[in-house]
Write an enzyme that holds these catalytic residues in place. Structure first.
Site, PDB file in Angstrom:
ATOM      1  N   HIS A 289      -5.350 -76.836 -38.707  1.00  0.00           N
ATOM      2  CA  HIS A 289      -5.989 -76.492 -37.420  1.00  0.00           C
ATOM      3  C   HIS A 289      -6.467 -77.883 -37.035  1.00  0.00           C
ATOM      4  CE1 HIS A 289     -10.059 -76.316 -34.851  1.00  0.00           C
ATOM      5  NE2 HIS A 289      -8.958 -75.491 -34.188  1.00  0.00           N
ATOM      6  N   ASN A 290      -6.256 -78.439 -35.861  1.00  0.00           N
ATOM      7  CA  ASN A 290      -6.579 -79.796 -35.336  1.00  0.00           C
ATOM      8  C   ASN A 290      -6.191 -80.807 -36.333  1.00  0.00           C
ATOM      9  OD1 ASN A 290      -7.524 -78.721 -32.931  1.00  0.00           O
ATOM     10  ND2 ASN A 290      -9.633 -78.877 -33.306  1.00  0.00           N
ATOM     11  N   GLU A 319      -0.893 -78.518 -35.820  1.00  0.00           N
ATOM     12  CA  GLU A 319      -1.329 -78.420 -34.565  1.00  0.00           C
ATOM     13  C   GLU A 319      -1.288 -79.834 -33.917  1.00  0.00           C
ATOM     14  OE1 GLU A 319      -4.527 -76.135 -31.886  1.00  0.00           O
ATOM     15  OE2 GLU A 319      -5.336 -76.750 -33.853  1.00  0.00           O
ATOM     16  N   ASP A 321      -3.079 -81.126 -30.016  1.00  0.00           N
ATOM     17  CA  ASP A 321      -3.483 -81.043 -28.772  1.00  0.00           C
ATOM     18  C   ASP A 321      -2.999 -82.169 -27.880  1.00  0.00           C
ATOM     19  OD1 ASP A 321      -4.996 -78.880 -30.122  1.00  0.00           O
ATOM     20  OD2 ASP A 321      -6.977 -79.489 -29.348  1.00  0.00           O
ATOM     21  N   HIS A 334      -8.969 -84.187 -29.349  1.00  0.00           N
ATOM     22  CA  HIS A 334      -9.632 -82.780 -28.938  1.00  0.00           C
ATOM     23  C   HIS A 334     -10.240 -82.949 -27.648  1.00  0.00           C
ATOM     24  CE1 HIS A 334     -10.982 -79.213 -30.192  1.00  0.00           C
ATOM     25  NE2 HIS A 334     -12.318 -79.472 -30.559  1.00  0.00           N
ATOM     26  N   GLU A 368      -1.068 -77.118 -28.249  1.00  0.00           N
ATOM     27  CA  GLU A 368      -2.079 -76.659 -27.374  1.00  0.00           C
ATOM     28  C   GLU A 368      -1.813 -77.851 -26.411  1.00  0.00           C
ATOM     29  OE1 GLU A 368      -6.668 -76.786 -27.045  1.00  0.00           O
ATOM     30  OE2 GLU A 368      -6.097 -75.805 -28.700  1.00  0.00           O
TER      31      GLU A 368
END
Length: 739
Positions: A289-290, A319, A321, A334, A368
């Site tokens: 995650h992230n 991942e 973003d 983020h 994302e």
């Protein structure tokens, strides 16, 4: 390297300091100091270094590429979560000396046998305790050493051992005498007891004795037991005389028990042993995650290094973003926080270079996406030009599929997970016009918006999900992983295509598990699901992944940068099957015609509970947790079962006063396991403290299905998941059917 070299240590474009580096004579330790500071110096062990990268192979060195040529630059990458060491030598030749030298030293270490490793370890202790560097050890130095080694020994007993080892009668111990002292100190009464139980004459194990031990205690397969006994003698017996007699001495027996064959983890299951030809959604997939974050979610440092580290740990779903960046280049960070920013194209480059270094099975890039259409086109362009044919752009055979291809068929491929205009059917039939674009949420996972659902009181964090157009170019990069909004299990069952994937925050996933556990498992037999940590976890903490694996959720995304029990469980599950990042789900979670309720495992077809009995016998050379020389640990062992709610359990041994060197327990712990296929077993050693919280000493986690029975060693790992030799536990394991 032994002579020493002055090099620049680089931390950023502005932080470049000269340091003097030198390889110690043990060829195991690098010593370095500042040119200005007084006598302060630091050291690190060659065994701490995982690899050496040549040239501008880190973000820091790339940032100064215009200043120093690649030939003079190199990076030492450490194990675990420790930061890299970026160095610039004065010349390319000097850099090559260190690059080749370090690589050779690392290779030598990796090829070292168990007895050589032990000798090396003894040698390191000798150096630490020889305070006046005279190559000898007097009794006072020995007493200090015992404390350093985690032993609080009766002084009379220690003096008796010292006098016995002092063959030269000089009142000091030299090299060989110290080795003798160490061997007397570490004599394994627990192993001798087992050895003598099976030895016909108390001196050796004949071939028949060893066969009996392997058959009756280790529960090795009866057919191949004679062949195995002969192989073990050949491999581990140090005495040529014993080898000629086809026998095993106590030294050989101890070497075998400390080896991979004597480990609690079955060696066969450490290699790739599972069927890799099932549909992709039939596997648990190691997921991050992230991935770009190295620290917390608010002010943490974003780095391409996060991707490299995750991929090197076998992670198969990373991942990004993405946000609109300056100069038309999409950036990764983020959103709505103070975390630093990196370029999307640098992340894609890292994927190209590192995706398949430790596993050839597919990598899913979960996006994302918060970019406008223009920068989405740039994203698509980077994916296509940098990844080339590694990027999966169409179904494997160009036809409309009815289920996922397998990890085997997708080897070497990177799959993009994101929004898609229309479905696979329209794309393959050419029904979409080139100018088609989709207006709506381009990302299904705006974590800032998810925070609202986790905490309705937090008005300051309330945001709306971004509604904007999706570019056809980026949409075309999505094939088997189309992100969709989840309505209900019933809606999915009737309307969803197999390639549609939904993402839940941990709290939403728990709600579905509570209200419709059986439906959740059934949904995951047909489609992929991703679960990720709550947006409220700003400290990058993790949720318990086992809860989600119990539902058959494949992509359970964790903050890889945060050590703790959650990452221990993740590392434990994926330590099997060649650490390839894919683990086949139990068959009762793969069959859409079968039903399985994680709350009521007794109702499943083929239900057979098992009894697990673990006798924790002893510990060996546990690391110190307190840096004070006089401090010695009071260790105890906790065994934890992580699995279905019915299987969650933990039990502890007694604690042993002041002995981290060779504590002995002989405590027996018993568990009942209702779904062994899903269970993980975690062994934790802690330092007992009645006044405050116990300190962590070491741990080891493995799947229940990978346990070898009998007398076994457990080689402990640090908080970071790196090995801490020679720290281990010695246990006896028995698994039986419960009627």
């Amino acid at each position: 390297m032994i002579v020493g070299t002055v090099m620049r240590k680089i931390k950023s474009r502005t932080w470049k300091k000269q340091r003097y580096f030198k390889l110690q004579e043990d060829c195991m330790t690098i010593w370095y100091k500042s040119k200005k500071a007084g006598n302060t110096h630091s050291t690190f062990s060659v065994s701490d270094v995982e690899t050496v990268r040549e040239g501008h192979q880190s973000e820091v060195l790339l940032s100064i590429a215009d200043e120093f040529p690649p030939g003079r630059c190199f990076t030492l990458v450490f194990r675990g979560r420790r930061g890299n060491l970026d160095l610039v030598a004065d010349s390319a030749d000097e850099a090559q000396s260190w690059i080749k030298g370090m690589r050779k030293l690392i290779e030598n270490l990796e090829n070292m046998g168990e007895s050589e490793k032990l000798d090396q370890w003894i040698c390191e202790w000798f150096k630490k305790a020889d305070k006046n560097n005279d190559g000898r050890m007097n009794f006072q130095e020995i007493r200090v050493l015992l404390k350093m080694m985690n032993v609080d020994m009766n002084e009379r007993h220690a003096h008796r051992l010292f006098m016995t080892a002092d063959k030269s009668q000089t009142g000091t111990l030299e090299d060989d005498e110290f080795v003798l002292f160490y061997k007397m100190l570490t004599q394994r009464e627990d192993v001798i007891r087992v050895f003598q139980d099976y030895s016909g004459d108390g001196q050796k194990l004949s071939l028949r004795d060893l066969e009996e031990f392997l058959r009756d205690e280790q529960l090795e397969e009866v057919d191949g037991v004679q062949q195995l006994a002969m192989e073990l003698i050949e491999r581990y017996e140090p005495s040529d005389t014993a080898k000629m007699l086809k026998a095993m001495s106590i030294d050989g027996f101890l070497m075998y028990l400390a080896s991979p064959e004597g480990s609690i983890f079955h060696p066969r299951q450490q290699s790739l042993y599972q069927d890799m030809t099932q549909p992709l959604n039939h596997y648990f997939i190691s997921s991050s995650h992230n991935t770009y974050l190295m620290e917390d979610q608010l002010r943490g440092h974003s780095s391409v290094e996060g991707y490299i580290r995750a991929l090197k740990r076998g992670c198969r779903c990373v991942e990004v973003d993405c946000w609109d960046g300056p100069n038309g280049e999409p950036i990764v960070y983020h959103g709505h926080t103070f975390t630093s920013k990196i370029l999307f194209k640098d992340v894609v480059n890292a994927l190209r270079n590192y995706a398949f270094k430790v596993s050839e099975y597919p990598v899913i890039l979960s996006t994302e996406n918060h970019c406008g259409v223009e920068q989405q086109r740039v994203m698509a362009q980077h994916l296509n030009t940098i990844l080339g044919d590694k990027l999966l752009k169409s179904t494997l055979d160009g036809k409309i599929p009815v289920s996922f291809p397998s990890p085997e068929e997708l080897k070497g491929k990177i799959l993009l997970k994101g929004k898609k205009i229309g479905g696979l059917e329209e794309s393959l039939n050419g029904l979409l016009e080139p100018e088609d674009s989709l207006t709506g949420e381009v990302s299904d996972e705006d974590e800032a918006a998810d925070i609202d659902e986790d905490s309705l009181h937090s008005n300051s964090l309330r945001r709306t999900k971004s509604k904007q157009r999706l570019s056809k170019e980026l949409s075309d990069c999505v094939v088997y992983c189309k992100s969709v909004h989840f309505s209900s299990f019933k809606h999915s069952r009737i309307h969803s295509k197999f390639y549609e994937i939904s993402s839940f925050t941990e709290s939403k996933a728990r709600k579905h598990l509570r209200e419709a556990g059986e439906e959740f498992v059934h949904h995951n037999a047909r489609q992929l699901t991703r679960v990720y940590p709550s947006g409220l976890r700003t400290d990058s903490s993790n949720f318990n992944p086992q809860e989600m694996w119990n539902t058959g959720t494949q992509i359970v995304a964790l903050n890889f940068q945060t050590a703790g029990v959650e990452m221990d469980l993740n590392d434990g599950l994926f330590s099997q099957n060649g650490r390839c990042g894919y683990v086949l789900k139990p068959d009762f979670m793969r069959m859409s015609e079968r039903r399985f309720d994680p709350e009521v495992p007794q109702n499943r077809e083929g239900y057979q509970p098992l009894s697990l009995c673990i006798q924790v016998i002893s510990g060996q050379q546990l690391p110190k947790v307190n840096i004070k020389e006089s401090s010695v640990v009071d260790p105890f062992v906790r065994v934890e079962i992580h699995g279905l709610p019915l299987d969650q359990a933990k039990q502890e041994t007694r604690y042993i006063d002041n002995n981290g060197f060779n504590p002995v327990w002989y405590d027996t712990l018993r568990f009942t396991i209702h779904a062994p296929e899903l269970a993980l077993v975690r062994f934790v050693v802690e330092d007992y403290d009645k006044a405050s919280r116990n300190d962590f000493v070491g741990q080891y986690t493995l799947p229940f299905s990978c346990i070898q029975q009998g007398y076994r060693h457990i080689h402990l790992l640090s908080k970071d998941g790196t090995s801490i030799p020679p720290a281990s536990l010695f246990v006896h394991v028995r698994i039986t059917n419960l009627v």
